[in-house]
Design a protein around this motif. Structure first.
Motif, PDB file in Angstrom:
ATOM      1  N   SER A   3       6.602 -19.125   3.519  1.00  0.00           N
ATOM      2  CA  SER A   3       6.795 -17.724   3.170  1.00  0.00           C
ATOM      3  C   SER A   3       7.055 -17.630   1.673  1.00  0.00           C
ATOM      4  CB  SER A   3       7.956 -17.145   3.978  1.00  0.00           C
ATOM      5  OG  SER A   3       9.155 -17.793   3.631  1.00  0.00           O
ATOM      6  N   PRO A   4       6.912 -16.423   1.080  1.00  0.00           N
ATOM      7  CA  PRO A   4       7.065 -16.304  -0.378  1.00  0.00           C
ATOM      8  C   PRO A   4       8.422 -16.741  -0.907  1.00  0.00           C
ATOM      9  CG  PRO A   4       6.129 -14.302   0.559  1.00  0.00           C
ATOM     10  CD  PRO A   4       6.505 -15.192   1.702  1.00  0.00           C
ATOM     11  N   ASN A   5       9.480 -16.651  -0.095  1.00  0.00           N
ATOM     12  CA  ASN A   5      10.791 -17.031  -0.608  1.00  0.00           C
ATOM     13  C   ASN A   5      11.159 -18.457  -0.234  1.00  0.00           C
ATOM     14  OD1 ASN A   5      11.207 -16.521   2.093  1.00  0.00           O
ATOM     15  ND2 ASN A   5      13.236 -15.659   1.810  1.00  0.00           N
ATOM     16  N   MET A   6      10.188 -19.239   0.211  1.00  0.00           N
ATOM     17  CA  MET A   6      10.453 -20.626   0.554  1.00  0.00           C
ATOM     18  C   MET A   6       9.796 -21.528  -0.477  1.00  0.00           C
ATOM     19  SD  MET A   6      12.256 -20.635   3.311  1.00  0.00           S
ATOM     20  CE  MET A   6      12.058 -22.086   4.278  1.00  0.00           C
ATOM     21  N   PRO A   7      10.569 -22.358  -1.165  1.00  0.00           N
ATOM     22  CA  PRO A   7       9.976 -23.290  -2.115  1.00  0.00           C
ATOM     23  C   PRO A   7       9.212 -24.386  -1.396  1.00  0.00           C
ATOM     24  CG  PRO A   7      12.339 -23.618  -1.983  1.00  0.00           C
ATOM     25  CD  PRO A   7      12.016 -22.432  -1.134  1.00  0.00           C
ATOM     26  N   GLN A   8       8.550 -25.217  -2.167  1.00  0.00           N
ATOM     27  CA  GLN A   8       7.730 -26.277  -1.597  1.00  0.00           C
ATOM     28  C   GLN A   8       8.550 -27.234  -0.750  1.00  0.00           C
ATOM     29  OE1 GLN A   8       6.191 -27.803  -5.223  1.00  0.00           O
ATOM     30  NE2 GLN A   8       4.736 -26.141  -5.483  1.00  0.00           N
ATOM     31  N   GLY A   9       9.826 -27.424  -1.076  1.00  0.00           N
ATOM     32  CA  GLY A   9      10.675 -28.322  -0.306  1.00  0.00           C
ATOM     33  C   GLY A   9      11.033 -27.766   1.061  1.00  0.00           C
ATOM     34  N   GLY A  10      10.826 -26.459   1.279  1.00  0.00           N
ATOM     35  CA  GLY A  10      11.043 -25.873   2.578  1.00  0.00           C
ATOM     36  C   GLY A  10      12.413 -25.257   2.774  1.00  0.00           C
ATOM     37  N   LYS A  11      13.298 -25.281   1.784  1.00  0.00           N
ATOM     38  CA  LYS A  11      14.608 -24.666   1.968  1.00  0.00           C
ATOM     39  C   LYS A  11      14.649 -23.321   1.266  1.00  0.00           C
ATOM     40  CE  LYS A  11      17.062 -26.760  -1.875  1.00  0.00           C
ATOM     41  NZ  LYS A  11      18.180 -27.543  -2.293  1.00  0.00           N
ATOM     42  N   LYS A  12      15.478 -22.432   1.783  1.00  0.00           N
ATOM     43  CA  LYS A  12      15.600 -21.091   1.229  1.00  0.00           C
ATOM     44  C   LYS A  12      16.232 -21.160  -0.160  1.00  0.00           C
ATOM     45  CE  LYS A  12      17.150 -16.529   2.528  1.00  0.00           C
ATOM     46  NZ  LYS A  12      18.344 -15.997   1.952  1.00  0.00           N
ATOM     47  N   LEU A  13      15.774 -20.301  -1.048  1.00  0.00           N
ATOM     48  CA  LEU A  13      16.360 -20.275  -2.387  1.00  0.00           C
ATOM     49  C   LEU A  13      17.824 -19.874  -2.282  1.00  0.00           C
ATOM     50  CD1 LEU A  13      13.562 -18.605  -4.500  1.00  0.00           C
ATOM     51  CD2 LEU A  13      14.265 -20.975  -4.522  1.00  0.00           C
ATOM     52  N   PRO A  14      18.698 -20.603  -2.976  1.00  0.00           N
ATOM     53  CA  PRO A  14      20.131 -20.330  -2.851  1.00  0.00           C
ATOM     54  C   PRO A  14      20.566 -19.117  -3.670  1.00  0.00           C
ATOM     55  CG  PRO A  14      19.776 -22.138  -4.368  1.00  0.00           C
ATOM     56  CD  PRO A  14      18.420 -21.758  -3.814  1.00  0.00           C
ATOM     57  N   ASP A  15      21.704 -18.534  -3.275  1.00  0.00           N
ATOM     58  CA  ASP A  15      22.296 -17.489  -4.094  1.00  0.00           C
ATOM     59  C   ASP A  15      22.933 -18.159  -5.312  1.00  0.00           C
ATOM     60  OD1 ASP A  15      24.372 -18.744  -2.801  1.00  0.00           O
ATOM     61  OD2 ASP A  15      25.424 -16.907  -2.256  1.00  0.00           O
ATOM     62  N   LEU A  16      23.431 -17.363  -6.255  1.00  0.00           N
ATOM     63  CA  LEU A  16      23.910 -17.899  -7.532  1.00  0.00           C
ATOM     64  C   LEU A  16      25.016 -18.940  -7.376  1.00  0.00           C
ATOM     65  CD1 LEU A  16      23.777 -17.965 -10.598  1.00  0.00           C
ATOM     66  CD2 LEU A  16      25.329 -16.014 -10.642  1.00  0.00           C
ATOM     67  N   PRO A  17      26.114 -18.673  -6.639  1.00  0.00           N
ATOM     68  CA  PRO A  17      27.166 -19.702  -6.543  1.00  0.00           C
ATOM     69  C   PRO A  17      26.669 -21.019  -5.946  1.00  0.00           C
ATOM     70  CG  PRO A  17      27.994 -17.588  -5.759  1.00  0.00           C
ATOM     71  CD  PRO A  17      26.524 -17.421  -5.972  1.00  0.00           C
ATOM     72  N   GLN A  18      25.830 -20.923  -4.940  1.00  0.00           N
ATOM     73  CA  GLN A  18      25.300 -22.146  -4.321  1.00  0.00           C
ATOM     74  C   GLN A  18      24.369 -22.879  -5.293  1.00  0.00           C
ATOM     75  OE1 GLN A  18      23.158 -21.491  -0.672  1.00  0.00           O
ATOM     76  NE2 GLN A  18      22.638 -23.645  -0.443  1.00  0.00           N
TER      77      GLN A  18
END
Length: 186
Positions: A3-18
């Motif tokens: 999906s567009p918000n999934m990077p090539q590694g397959g994990k969801k992009l983190p929020d800023l603190p994470q």
């Protein structure tokens, strides 16, 4: 397909603190200096702020990471009018974020607007100017200036210098964990 918000590694992009926590860990694993850590984390905060407040884009929707980074670097050069070294530092911080933390590769950054490095003459003090400077300083400050100048030490190398790093017989100073985590003598 991802999906567009999934990077090539397959994990969801983190929020800023994470993202900042993961980046801090990755920087420390690679033994980058503390000042590099602080500046890289600051650039990531600014990038997140830019995407949320100026581009009005949710960070989780950073599917076109290369385009967002290209826009941000162009924004720094054109609107913020930063120097080329500042823009390069921001670029390296974001490159580290995407490669080492998000496991994404940034492609197509060749057409990015880059700040031009202006021609500059080096600022060098003459021997007389250095001697005049030494005459106007006393005590510990004089010793610090002399060590920086004569031994060619960087400020953090001098701050970390210990008595056992100085060989008084051979007139050698051992610099341990200097720039680039390298040891050298002077």
């Amino acid at each position: 397909a991802l999906s567009p918000n999934m990077p090539q590694g397959g994990k969801k992009l983190p929020d800023l603190p994470q993202a900042l926590d993961e980046m801090r860990q990755a920087i420390r694993i690679k033994h980058y200096s503390y000042s590099t850590e602080r500046s890289y984390l600051d650039w990531v905060k600014r990038f997140y702020d830019y995407t949320l407040n100026i581009k009005k884009k949710d960070v989780a929707a950073l599917g076109l990471a290369s385009a967002d980074v290209k826009d941000y670097l162009g924004y720094l050069a054109l609107q913020q009018r930063v120097s080329s070294s500042t823009q390069n530092q921001a670029f390296n911080a974001l490159l580290f974020l995407f490669r080492s933390v998000l496991n994404m590769e940034l492609n197509d950054l060749g057409s990015t607007v880059r700040a031009k490095r202006g021609p500059k003459l080096p600022v060098v003090l003459s021997q007389q100017e250095v001697q005049d400077l030494f005459q106007h300083v006393q005590g510990l400050r004089l010793l610090i200036l002399q060590m920086l100048y004569v031994a060619g030490l960087r400020l953090m190398e001098l701050a970390r210098l210990r008595v056992q790093d100085i060989d008084f017989v051979s007139n050698i100073i051992f610099v341990r964990d200097g720039k680039g985590n390298k040891d050298r003598t002077t």
